[in-house]
Write an enzyme that holds these catalytic residues in place. Structure first.
Site, PDB file in Angstrom:
ATOM      1  CE1 TYR A   1     -10.776   1.666  -0.179  1.00  0.00           C
ATOM      2  CE2 TYR A   1      -8.388   1.710   0.087  1.00  0.00           C
ATOM      3  CZ  TYR A   1      -9.517   1.909  -0.688  1.00  0.00           C
ATOM      4  OH  TYR A   1      -9.386   2.357  -1.974  1.00  0.00           O
TER       5      TYR A   1
ATOM      6  CD1 TRP B   1      -3.793   6.139  -3.619  1.00  0.00           C
ATOM      7  CD2 TRP B   1      -1.718   5.925  -4.420  1.00  0.00           C
ATOM      8  NE1 TRP B   1      -3.879   5.524  -4.841  1.00  0.00           N
ATOM      9  CE2 TRP B   1      -2.618   5.384  -5.353  1.00  0.00           C
ATOM     10  CE3 TRP B   1      -0.341   5.913  -4.723  1.00  0.00           C
ATOM     11  CZ2 TRP B   1      -2.198   4.832  -6.565  1.00  0.00           C
ATOM     12  CZ3 TRP B   1       0.068   5.367  -5.914  1.00  0.00           C
ATOM     13  CH2 TRP B   1      -0.865   4.830  -6.823  1.00  0.00           C
TER      14      TRP B   1
ATOM     15  CG  ASP C   1      -7.106   1.737  -8.078  1.00  0.00           C
ATOM     16  OD1 ASP C   1      -5.952   1.739  -8.557  1.00  0.00           O
ATOM     17  OD2 ASP C   1      -7.531   2.647  -7.330  1.00  0.00           O
TER      18      ASP C   1
ATOM     19  CD  GLU D   1      -0.362   2.972  -2.748  1.00  0.00           C
ATOM     20  OE1 GLU D   1      -1.551   2.790  -2.389  1.00  0.00           O
ATOM     21  OE2 GLU D   1       0.155   2.396  -3.709  1.00  0.00           O
TER      22      GLU D   1
ATOM     23  CG  ASN E   1       1.368   0.907  -0.420  1.00  0.00           C
ATOM     24  OD1 ASN E   1       2.379   1.586  -0.309  1.00  0.00           O
ATOM     25  ND2 ASN E   1       1.012   0.352  -1.568  1.00  0.00           N
TER      26      ASN E   1
ATOM     27  CE1 TYR F   1      -4.844   4.723   0.499  1.00  0.00           C
ATOM     28  CE2 TYR F   1      -3.845   2.540   0.379  1.00  0.00           C
ATOM     29  CZ  TYR F   1      -3.997   3.815  -0.109  1.00  0.00           C
ATOM     30  OH  TYR F   1      -3.282   4.226  -1.212  1.00  0.00           O
TER      31      TYR F   1
ATOM     32  CE  LYS G   1      -7.987   5.880  -1.273  1.00  0.00           C
ATOM     33  NZ  LYS G   1      -8.624   5.121  -2.359  1.00  0.00           N
TER      34      LYS G   1
ATOM     35  CD  GLU H   1      -1.398  -2.116  -1.869  1.00  0.00           C
ATOM     36  OE1 GLU H   1      -2.374  -2.613  -2.469  1.00  0.00           O
ATOM     37  OE2 GLU H   1      -1.500  -1.230  -1.022  1.00  0.00           O
TER      38      GLU H   1
END
Ligand code: BDP
Length: 610
Positions: free
Chosen positions: A471, A548, A160, A503, A465, A467, A567, A412
């Site tokens: 997400y 993160w 990203d 993360e 990592n 989320y 973030k 990742e």
């Protein structure tokens, strides 16, 4: 690879400053053959993208040109004359006058161009650099370039953060004698109260010269001496390099001919050990718990250009939050950053630029049907060879930094997919061969689970990592907390290795508040982090937490980003969001009570200078 320093036998001239700048389309053929006519000037070090108001420059895909004149100091007669580029993102072709002197692919590692015999002391030469920002299947990080119907090039990539490009790190012209110290490798150990320093010196052009070494402490006193290109010295009553309490010795290496030093080099180093034992991460034999962030090299206007003011300020903010460490997500950072970490006792996980070896993420987020990541037509053996070369360059540059305690080989990757083991096993072997002393990790993507991950056993530390609450299970922190705990325990159970969170976080718009669990608010960011922290504190095998991100950063265009990734616990201009204060309370042990959990879990303030 030795970093560039002045010594009694070596001189350095900085080539930082304003260079002539032009897009490829604005110059004729073979622009290195003459002075480029342009009204644009670009600073070095800086990314070029945000400097100008011209979208054709910001969004340019392909080659741009940098040029300047350089005068070689007249005292350099008889010396080797070399150029060092800290980095050129992502590929460089370098000319001195009409002569091609270097080509390098890889936007985050340094390279040299030997100009000896091509340029003359006291004279000026024209230095021209073609900078190519294209990411392909033969670059790390990878990407794809397509030609649009109107003939423009379109760059896509699988990460990203914005694809900043240019000469983002310092450029130096330096001299060495013809006989010189070419490389030094130092590996340190501890034997009771003594430090043991194994060293290996590579020399060049040094026939009939001997190697002589001295170790100096911070007061300048000689504490050990040795002779020969390879060996071991002991430092009695050694002062260890410790997280939060840096101590550096100088290794003075001299090449001696007929009793006279012909070259000398000074390498600062720290004595410390790193080891993974069971589910502990040990520094100097003591369990270490990572607190800190994933970062980016990212600032307004300069993009990824190195900036000493931000360097100092960022480290101040790390200390203020009680962070003891960070990961160089998602590429090797400027050497100045690691030198600073060495001097200030901040622990670093050094990551390669291998971000985006994952076509499943693209499928998930864009609706494009997934395509196998580790297939020959995508990321196969050729990509792996480039990845291996990048790994070599990273380890060659950073092997002697005491602050660097672990290598992260990729961020990742699709470690859940077939082919991932075949792709990574040789890279793990290579990293262990090049550096048997540091543990290895990779940051695991959400699609890789304890059930389907294919590479975790090859590594020493599990870095995850996740989320949940962002997400997935957006706005539902209770579910996020329980799913996270279940999954982390699954990793521990399957692999029996130390585990850390590499993360976790939530995009946050500063100034947005709510009494509800509302994503994007400052409260939600703090609450999400707190939910994760409760889970970490319940898992004895946990060895660290990297939020993160340290600060908001610029991203490529995309509808799920508003002016970049938000973030950050700090804004892009380094103002604290609410979470900065709650994290500081946890990491500096200001909550009144230490988190429940493993007894060793330190409040980072214990190990940080305050
Ligand atoms: C992870 C990536 C990181 C992104 C982050 C995010 O490792 O580079 O910035 O997600 O989406 O997948 O914020």
């Amino acid at each position: 690879m030795l970093s560039i320093r002045t010594t009694p036998t070596r001189d350095v001239v900085s080539l930082d400053g304003l260079w002539r700048f032009a897009l490829d389309s604005a110059v004729g053929a073979e622009p290195w053959l003459s002075r480029i006519v342009t009204s644009l000037e670009a600073p070095v070090p800086a990314s070029y993208n945000d400097l100008f108001v011209d979208p054709a420059i910001r969004d340019h895909v392909g080659v741009v040109w940098y040029q300047r004149e350089v005068r070689v100091p007249r005292g350099w007669a008889g010396e080797r004359i070399v150029l060092r580029f800290g980095s050129v993102t992502h590929a460089a072709t370098v000319y001195a006058n009409d002569v091609l002197v270097a080509e390098h692919v890889g936007g985050y590692t340094p390279f040299d161009a030997d100009l000896t015999g091509i340029v003359a002391p006291g004279e000026e030469f024209r230095l021209t650099v073609a900078v190519d920002n294209r990411l392909t299947h033969l670059t790390i990080p990878p990407g794809t370039v397509d030609t649009l119907p109107d003939g423009r090039l379109k760059q896509t990539y699988h990460h990203d953060f914005y694809n900043y490009a240019g000469i983002a790190r310092s450029v130096k012209l330096y001299s060495t004698p013809q006989a010189y110290v070419a490389d030094i490798t130092v590996v340190t150990g501890i034997d009771g109260s003594a430090g043991v320093v194994d060293y290996r010196i590579e020399t060049a052009g040094a026939e009939a010269a001997d190697v002589r070494l001295r170790v100096l402490d911070e007061s300048g006193a000689t504490v050990a001496t040795a002779e020969g290109a390879e060996g071991s010295v002991r430092i009695d009553d050694v002062h260890l390099w410790m997280p939060g309490a840096a101590y550096l010795y100088d290794l003075l290496v001299e090449l001696v001919r007929n009793g006279e030093p012909v070259d000398s080099y000074i390498l600062p180093f720290g004595v410390r050990t790193v080891e993974v034992r069971g589910t502990d991460f040990l520094i100097n034999g003591e369990p270490f718990y990572f607190t800190g962030f994933g970062k980016h090299e990212d600032t307004p206007v300069r993009g990824k250009g190195h900036d000493d003011a931000y360097l100092v300020h960022d480290f101040q903010l790390l200390e203020w939050t009680g962070a003891n460490s960070f990961r160089t997500s998602h590429y090797p950072y400027a050497e100045e950053v690691l030198d600073f970490a060495d001097r200030h006792g901040i622990v670093v996980i050094g990551e390669t630029a291998a971000v985006g070896l994952n076509l499943g993420v693209q499928g998930g987020l864009t609706g494009i049907p997934p395509t196998p990541t580790f297939a020959p037509e995508n990321f196969g053996g050729e990509t792996r060879n480039v990845h291996a070369q990048h790994l070599r360059e990273l380890l060659a540059r950073d092997k002697n930094h005491p602050s660097v305690v672990m290598w992260s080989i990729a961020n990742e990757p699709a470690s859940n997919e077939d082919g991932s083991r075949e792709y990574f096993e040789p890279l793990v072997d290579l990293a262990r061969e090049l550096d048997p002393t540091r543990p290895l990790t990779y940051a695991a993507v959400m699609f890789a689970t304890p059930a389907n991950d294919k590479i975790g056993d090859l590594f020493d530390v599990l870095s995850i990592n996740r989320y949940y609450g962002w997400y997935v299970f957006t706005g539902d922190l209770a579910t996020a907390e329980s799913v996270l705990e279940q999954e982390l325990r699954g990793w521990v159970q399957r692999f029996g290795k130390p585990i850390m969170m590499s993360e976790y976080g939530a995009d946050t718009q500063p100034g947005l508040h709510s009494v509800w669990d509302m994503p994007w608010t400052e409260e939600y960011q703090s609450d999400l982090l707190a939910a994760y922290h409760r889970v970490f504190d319940r898992i004895p095998e946990f060895v660290g937490e990297h939020i993160w991100n340290f600060a908001d950063f610029m991203t490529g265009p995309g509808i799920h980003r508003v002016d970049g990734n938000k973030k950050g616990v700090f804004t892009r201009d380094r103002k604290p969001k609410g979470a900065a204060f709650s994290v500081r309370n946890r990491w500096r042990g200001l909550e009144g009570k230490k988190p429940d959990g493993p007894a060793e879990r330190p409040a980072a303030s214990e190990g940080n200078p305050s």
